[in-house]
Design an enzyme around this catalytic site. Structure first.
Site, PDB file in Angstrom:
ATOM      1  N   ASP A 146       0.054 -17.144  13.680  1.00 16.50           N
ATOM      2  CA  ASP A 146      -0.589 -16.210  14.596  1.00 16.50           C
ATOM      3  C   ASP A 146      -0.924 -14.855  13.434  1.00 16.50           C
ATOM      4  O   ASP A 146       0.066 -14.380  13.056  1.00 16.50           O
ATOM      5  CB  ASP A 146       0.085 -15.657  15.407  1.00 16.50           C
ATOM      6  CG  ASP A 146      -0.706 -15.023  16.569  1.00 16.50           C
ATOM      7  OD1 ASP A 146      -1.534 -14.345  16.172  1.00 16.50           O
ATOM      8  OD2 ASP A 146      -0.287 -14.942  17.793  1.00 16.50           O
ATOM      9  N   TYR A 198     -14.225  -2.982  16.665  1.00 22.61           N
ATOM     10  CA  TYR A 198     -14.760  -4.301  15.931  1.00 22.61           C
ATOM     11  C   TYR A 198     -15.589  -3.767  14.837  1.00 22.61           C
ATOM     12  O   TYR A 198     -15.544  -4.315  13.732  1.00 22.61           O
ATOM     13  CB  TYR A 198     -15.564  -5.233  16.673  1.00 22.61           C
ATOM     14  CG  TYR A 198     -15.979  -6.399  16.282  1.00 22.61           C
ATOM     15  CD1 TYR A 198     -15.309  -7.766  15.817  1.00 22.61           C
ATOM     16  CD2 TYR A 198     -17.577  -6.573  15.924  1.00 22.61           C
ATOM     17  CE1 TYR A 198     -15.886  -8.539  15.343  1.00 22.61           C
ATOM     18  CE2 TYR A 198     -18.079  -7.521  15.323  1.00 22.61           C
ATOM     19  CZ  TYR A 198     -17.215  -8.791  15.044  1.00 22.61           C
ATOM     20  OH  TYR A 198     -17.812  -9.718  14.379  1.00 22.61           O
ATOM     21  N   LYS A 243     -14.972  -4.541  10.813  1.00 28.06           N
ATOM     22  CA  LYS A 243     -15.886  -5.084   9.748  1.00 28.06           C
ATOM     23  C   LYS A 243     -16.382  -4.284   8.775  1.00 28.06           C
ATOM     24  O   LYS A 243     -16.567  -4.634   7.818  1.00 28.06           O
ATOM     25  CB  LYS A 243     -17.194  -5.605  10.473  1.00 28.06           C
ATOM     26  CG  LYS A 243     -16.697  -6.733  11.527  1.00 28.06           C
ATOM     27  CD  LYS A 243     -16.126  -8.003  10.734  1.00 28.06           C
ATOM     28  CE  LYS A 243     -15.505  -9.097  11.464  1.00 28.06           C
ATOM     29  NZ  LYS A 243     -14.731  -9.924  10.888  1.00 28.06           N
TER      30      LYS A 243
END
Length: 247
Positions: free
Chosen positions: A59, A145, A149
């Site tokens: 994980d 997010y 990125k």
């Protein structure tokens, strides 16, 4: 066309773009190591394992699991390339999975001469924070997010600068119809993984370049912060301090 066999790790390969890339690379005759988050997810990879793929399980929200995977891979036959495909769209796992995991693997894995990081057009909406002190790298709350990125795209550019012997690139695969992208995503799923495979294996002179941000095998200008050395250095310092591992 490249006819040599490469050994390639594809993270997050139980489904979506990672699964498509792993299947395609196996079909092209490469040695592939696939990755799943847990044993339940790895069961979906049985068809690839039957075709000879290797497997690592862990994980990516667990730094201990990432370190164990790196040790396992360093004790095995050396990797030629890594496609850092694993990613999450929302929630507390965003920074651990999208940034910390590829950073730690980059710092810890020995050998790969090609590194491909999955970016997104969303990185243009990320904020190159003047101070990275307040970023919640551990995922105690939901992460951005777009920021994740931007950070991983800058990481790819920083690795290209600091490791001139390595081809390090970031790829925007497009908004494709995967579990993450949703069924109505407008981009082509096939084109969504071809650039990663090309950068990981091809002998084309363009594929051997470094520091690029690519979309469907075309180099594009990224967010202006990506090639800002001061921002790269701040990011690398923050990640090294956070993880105890330096690039």
């Amino acid at each position: 066309m490249n006819h040599t066999t490469s050994r390639i790790l594809v993270t997050g390969s139980a489904d979506g773009l990672g699964r498509a890339a792993a299947e395609s690379l196996l079909s092209a005759g490469h040695e592939v190591v696939v990755h799943a988050r847990n044993p339940e997810r790895s069961a979906a990879l049985a068809p690839l394992l039957e075709r000879g793929a290797g497997l690592v399980v862990g994980d990516f929200t667990d730094r201990g699991a990432i370190r164990r995977i790196a040790e396992e891979l360093n004790d095995a036959k050396p990797l030629d390339a890594v496609i850092h495909n694993a990613g999450v769209w929302s929630g507390p796992a965003v920074m651990p999975v999208n940034v910390i995991a590829p950073y730690l693997l980059t710092a810890l894995l020995r050998g790969p001469r090609r590194l491909v990081y999955l970016s997104s057009g969303s990185h243009f909406d990320g904020h190159p924070h003047s101070s990275l002190d307040g970023i919640d790298w551990r995922g105690e709350q939901a992460g951005s997010y777009a920021d994740s990125k931007l950070f991983v795209t800058a990481l790819a550019a920083a690795v290209a600068r600091l490791r001139p012997e390595v081809a390090s690139n970031a790829v925007d695969p497009g908004w494709v119809p995967t579990r993450m992208g949703g069924p109505h995503a407008p981009d082509d799923l096939e084109l969504g993984h071809r650039t990663q495979e090309w950068l990981a294996t091809s002998a084309d002179p363009e594929a051997l370049t470094s520091g690029g941000y690519w979309y469907h095998r075309r180099r594009q200008p990224p967010h202006r912060a990506v090639h800002d050395r001061a921002f790269q250095d701040r990011l690398l310092r923050a990640l090294a301090q956070e993880t105890g591992a330096a690039i």
